[in-house]
Design an enzyme around this catalytic site. Structure first.
Site: not given
Length: 329
Positions: A38, A121, A139
DNA sequence: CACACGTGGCC
DNA sequence: TGGCCAAGTGT
């Protein structure tokens, strides 16, 4: 007829389970691996991330290995990916996990969110994928999908639009059965990345097209709306390569510098034209032009010339001789 | 809130 | 080919 949240969620999940790309970080629910992926994916394309992800995980297979590695080695594995602060924060976070959580990746949203480099996020994405927690991860992909689904022309650059979309996304995920939480964020993101793309969305392959208000109005190509960016300012600059016995003349930018504090740089000058006087003030005489480069950041675009330079006399106070072997390119 | 922060792909 | 963008966060 508007389609219910639960119904559209089901369609989306069914589509995802048939069409999800086989990406390396989707083969695990190890929170460490999910986290690394991520962070790497922030503002960075999947294709660019894959080889970096593989190499990074091979060298730093878990939180403890990352925490104890020399920072230079972490940066070395990151070199080329961009946004290098991410790499430093990744390691700082690894150390935080070792100190505060005994090296075990925290399993609650608040602790995840407190890690350096992990914002709203990313915390939601990790919490969902690794722990099946129900936090909507908003996002750019999700905002695009939602703006089109609701034919929503609000400016997605505005904080209040994002906040409102965050709440909408949360209602959507809350409408789904518990067993689907882990996949739901990823499903929306995947749709945005492969079908509901910024340009030329492939509505014919979209599981939500029947309920998509933008498509009904023919607006899918012009949503989401983003207010115009600031005009790009073009700047010329020149740098000098001043070499002496394999070492380069460089200076470290002060820590209170607004742009790139603490970074090392070559003698340079930025202006609308090349100014040999700026180098002369440092005692540097410019020689042959040996290269050129372009560098763009936010709204400044630099066009640079690289010159051979010779230092007449003593080095200026701020400058040091740095051996070429210490430079990471 | 506006801006800094990288790089590569696309038309 | 240059401008725009792409799985954001920190200040």
């Amino acid at each position: 007829m508007p389609v219910s949240l639960r119904q559209s969620g089901r369609l989306l999940l069914a589509w995802y389970r048939r069409n999800a790309r086989d990406l390396p970080w989707r083969r695990t629910r190890d929170p460490y691996a999910v986290w690394v992926s991520e962070i790497m994916l922030q503002q960075t394309r999947v294709e660019a991330v894959i080889p970096y992800y593989e190499r990074f995980l091979a060298r730093f297979p878990d939180v403890k290995e990352l925490a104890k590695a020399p920072e230079a080695e972490v940066l070395e594995r990151w070199a080329g990916l961009g946004y290098y602060r991410r790499a430093r924060q990744l390691q700082a976070a690894a150390k935080q996990i070792v100190e505060r959580h005994g090296g075990v990746f925290p399993a609650d949203y608040e602790s995840i969110r407190e890690l350096p480099g992990v914002g709203e996020y990313t915390a939601a994405a990790i919490a969902g994928i690794a722990f099946g927690l129900t936090y909507a991860a908003l996002d750019g992909n999700v905002m695009r999908v939602m703006a089109r689904l609701h034919n929503d022309g609000r400016d997605i650059g505005q904080a209040r639009t994002r906040k409102s979309m965050q709440a909408e996304a949360q209602r959507w995920i809350d409408a789904m059965p518990v067993a689907d939480f882990a996949d739901f964020n990823q499903a929306t993101i995947e749709l945005g990345a492969t079908i509901c793309t910024p340009r030329s969305p492939r509505c014919l392959g979209c599981p939500l097209s029947a309920g998509c208000l933008a498509r009904r109005e023919g607006n899918q190509g012009s949503l989401p709306y983003k207010s115009a960016r600031q005009r790009v300012e073009k700047l010329d600059m020149a740098v000098a390569i001043v070499e002496r016995r394999g070492r380069l003349l460089m200076r470290q930018r002060p820590d209170d510098e607004k742009l790139m504090p603490g970074f090392w740089e070559l003698p340079q000058y930025a202006s609308s034209r090349i100014d040999a006087h700026a180098f002369a003030a440092l005692g540097i005489e410019l020689g042959e032009r040996i290269g050129a480069f372009k560098h763009a950041i936010t709204f400044r675009a630099y066009s640079g010339q690289v010159y051979q330079g010779t230092l007449e006399g003593e080095r200026p106070d701020e400058y040091r001789w740095i051996h070429g072997s210490r430079l990471v390119l």
